[in-house]
Design an enzyme around this catalytic site. Structure first.
Site, PDB file in Angstrom:
ATOM      1  N   GLN A  65     108.582 -81.120 -36.060  1.00  0.00           N
ATOM      2  CA  GLN A  65     109.207 -81.426 -34.773  1.00  0.00           C
ATOM      3  C   GLN A  65     110.247 -80.383 -34.361  1.00  0.00           C
ATOM      4  O   GLN A  65     110.690 -79.583 -35.171  1.00  0.00           O
ATOM      5  CB  GLN A  65     109.886 -82.796 -34.853  1.00  0.00           C
ATOM      6  CG  GLN A  65     108.930 -83.975 -34.847  1.00  0.00           C
ATOM      7  CD  GLN A  65     109.696 -85.281 -34.803  1.00  0.00           C
ATOM      8  OE1 GLN A  65     109.700 -86.038 -35.750  1.00  0.00           O
ATOM      9  NE2 GLN A  65     110.373 -85.545 -33.700  1.00  0.00           N
ATOM     10  N   HIS A  66     110.605 -80.439 -33.086  1.00  0.00           N
ATOM     11  CA  HIS A  66     111.789 -79.775 -32.500  1.00  0.00           C
ATOM     12  C   HIS A  66     111.672 -78.261 -32.316  1.00  0.00           C
ATOM     13  O   HIS A  66     112.468 -77.690 -31.583  1.00  0.00           O
ATOM     14  CB  HIS A  66     113.054 -80.023 -33.340  1.00  0.00           C
ATOM     15  CG  HIS A  66     113.421 -81.448 -33.558  1.00  0.00           C
ATOM     16  ND1 HIS A  66     113.599 -82.348 -32.537  1.00  0.00           N
ATOM     17  CD2 HIS A  66     113.670 -82.127 -34.706  1.00  0.00           C
ATOM     18  CE1 HIS A  66     113.945 -83.523 -33.044  1.00  0.00           C
ATOM     19  NE2 HIS A  66     113.994 -83.418 -34.349  1.00  0.00           N
ATOM     20  N   ASP A  88     105.382 -84.607 -36.820  1.00  0.00           N
ATOM     21  CA  ASP A  88     105.015 -84.967 -38.194  1.00  0.00           C
ATOM     22  C   ASP A  88     105.448 -86.379 -38.575  1.00  0.00           C
ATOM     23  O   ASP A  88     104.701 -87.102 -39.244  1.00  0.00           O
ATOM     24  CB  ASP A  88     105.542 -83.933 -39.196  1.00  0.00           C
ATOM     25  CG  ASP A  88     107.026 -83.631 -39.070  1.00  0.00           C
ATOM     26  OD1 ASP A  88     107.727 -84.272 -38.254  1.00  0.00           O
ATOM     27  OD2 ASP A  88     107.490 -82.726 -39.789  1.00  0.00           O
TER      28      ASP A  88
END
Length: 476
Positions: free
Chosen positions: A82-83, A239
């Site tokens: 992520q991110h 994820d």
């Protein structure tokens, strides 16, 4: 090729910080027919960065290891870290390496954005999360401030899983789960927030469309991968959302994941909005919510302490009153991006094994502290903890969780839960079923069960006091 398939085959991908894994799975039974894995590199300097083209190359290598099974797949889905901020130019090439979730250089931008847009409570109410340094919105603000030429050259902004999905399909698509970790997708409206995007100078035309749960991103169009052209491609997800799918989670069932980072989460039917910022109010991949707390220092930090002590990671010893907060990389929960590791209570008779056990305690403590905030008020206080991630296989990790949580623990046999969750999403798309129900049919959460132990209240109190008393040092 392993077990014989009873139904159509699907591919689930886990593109993580360190590597890409691919599983070819029987959509009906959940049997893993083939698997592959290829590594990535991450820069080791002040920033944590990776060239996204590595992920694509690793995906190809992982699929190639799956052999003929991958060429027979009817659907594929990508779960990704992520991110991460992926910036692409007009030709689709990376403008610069991707800034990863654990890159905390954006801490000043995070603090500034929170203050400029009404404070933490306003962010939680609107976006669902208070945007810490991990969030993509802070990384974009960092890029604009520190590399304006890179920001100006950016024609598309993607998350890591979006990048791979787009290279598979040619379509710019994300999903609500991963989008909810950007800081510019608002859970209150379930859409991109035009005011936040204007505030950070990001044109919404640079972002992918957000697919609905169960909607396809497109079909495989990339010809040189060992996947059949025309195979369905699901929207993919982050994820943590993929792991929740992989476990077939029902609301109220807590999960503690021990990996490079540590996470605690549970599915909820209530939209989360924690003004303290401890809990990220993520969306899940199905239409519910995934309140989650994440720590930066988990297995890598404890392994580093073991290496410094010259001990095997399982060589822990009971006793003593030493306390360690192993914040070797700064910390996200609690929000202490500039922190370093802190040891208190060291004595002449403290052993190396006790010091190592203290590192485990400190890592698990910060996760369990966040658990009460993650779970809804009506969640059962004695619900078993599902323990997943690389650390779940370690006895020292498992016993520390049991001793400090006071809950029963279940360690699922299934290991590659992000890839399995992506496979369940692909199977749900192919079979027109709820992907979590697909995973429950596969019995992915089945595993060894460990009964509850009385919580070690003395250790808990020492950790609580050290975190409070050490705050001035940790905030330096």
């Amino acid at each position: 090729m392993g077990a014989q398939a009873a139904g159509p085959l699907v591919v689930g991908v886990d593109s993580s910080t360190q590597s890409t894994k691919a599983l070819v799975v029987d959509a009906v039974t959940g049997a893993v027919i083939a698997r592959g894995q290829a590594p990535h590199t991450v820069s080791g300097d002040a920033g944590k960065e990776s060239d996204p083209r590595q992920w694509w190359q690793a995906l190809g290598e992982a699929l190639a290891q799956c052999g003929d099974a991958a060429r027979q797949a009817s659907a594929v889905s990508v779960g990704g870290q992520q991110h991460g901020l992926v910036t692409l130019d007009a030709a689709g090439a990376p403008v610069r390496p991707a800034m990863l979730w654990n890159d905390v250089r954006s801490a000043p931008q995070s603090e500034r954005l929170i203050a400029e847009r009404g404070g933490a409570a306003a962010w939680a109410d609107r976006v669902g999360s208070v945007p810490g340094p991990a969030f993509t919105v802070a990384k974009w603000a960092w890029l604009k401030a520190n590399e304006p030429a890179s920001a100006a050259a950016t024609a598309a902004v993607r998350l890591p899983h979006d990048y791979l999905t787009e290279r598979l399909t040619g379509e710019a698509v994300t999903d609500r789960g991963d989008a909810s970790g950007t800081g510019w997708w608002a859970s209150s409206t379930e859409s991109y927030d035009a005011e936040i995007l204007a505030h950070i100078g990001l044109d919404p035309a640079l972002l992918p469309r957000v697919a609905l749960p169960g909607e396809a991103a497109g079909t495989v169009h990339a010809g040189h991968l060992p996947l059949p052209k025309g195979a369905l491609v699901a929207a993919g997800t982050g994820d943590n959302m993929a792991a929740a799918l992989g476990l077939g989670l029902r609301p109220g069932r807590p999960v503690l994941s021990l990996g490079t980072s540590g996470t605690v989460y549970a599915v909820s039917t209530h939209r989360p909005a924690d003004p303290a910022g401890t809990v990220a109010g993520f969306a899940d991949a199905r239409g519910d919510w995934l309140p989650l707390a994440c720590t930066l220092n988990c297995t890598l930090a404890v392994d580093r302490v073991a290496a410094l002590l010259g001990r095997d990671r399982e060589s822990v010893e009971d006793g003593g009153e030493v306390v360690m907060l192993p914040f070797l990389d700064g910390e996200r929960t609690p929000n202490l991006p500039g922190a370093s590791g802190l040891v208190h209570g060291l004595r002449h008779d403290t052993t190396g094994g006790q010091l190592l056990q203290a590192a485990y305690d400190g890592a698990v403590f910060t996760l369990l502290q966040a658990l009460d905030r993650v779970l809804d008020a009506d969640a059962a206080p004695d619900a078993p903890l599902l323990l997943i991630g690389g650390g779940a296989r370690g006895r020292a990790w498992r016993e520390t969780v049991r001793r400090l949580s006071g809950r029963p623990v279940v360690v699922p046999e299934a290991r590659e839960l992000v890839a399995l969750g992506a496979a369940a999403q692909a199977a749900g798309l192919l079979l027109e079923e709820d992907p979590a129900a697909v995973a429950r049919r596969w019995e992915t959460a089945r595993g060894a069960e460990y009964e509850a132990r009385p919580r070690d209240e003395a250790a808990w109190e020492r950790l609580t006091a050290t975190l409070a008393d050490g705050a001035p040092l940790l905030r330096r």
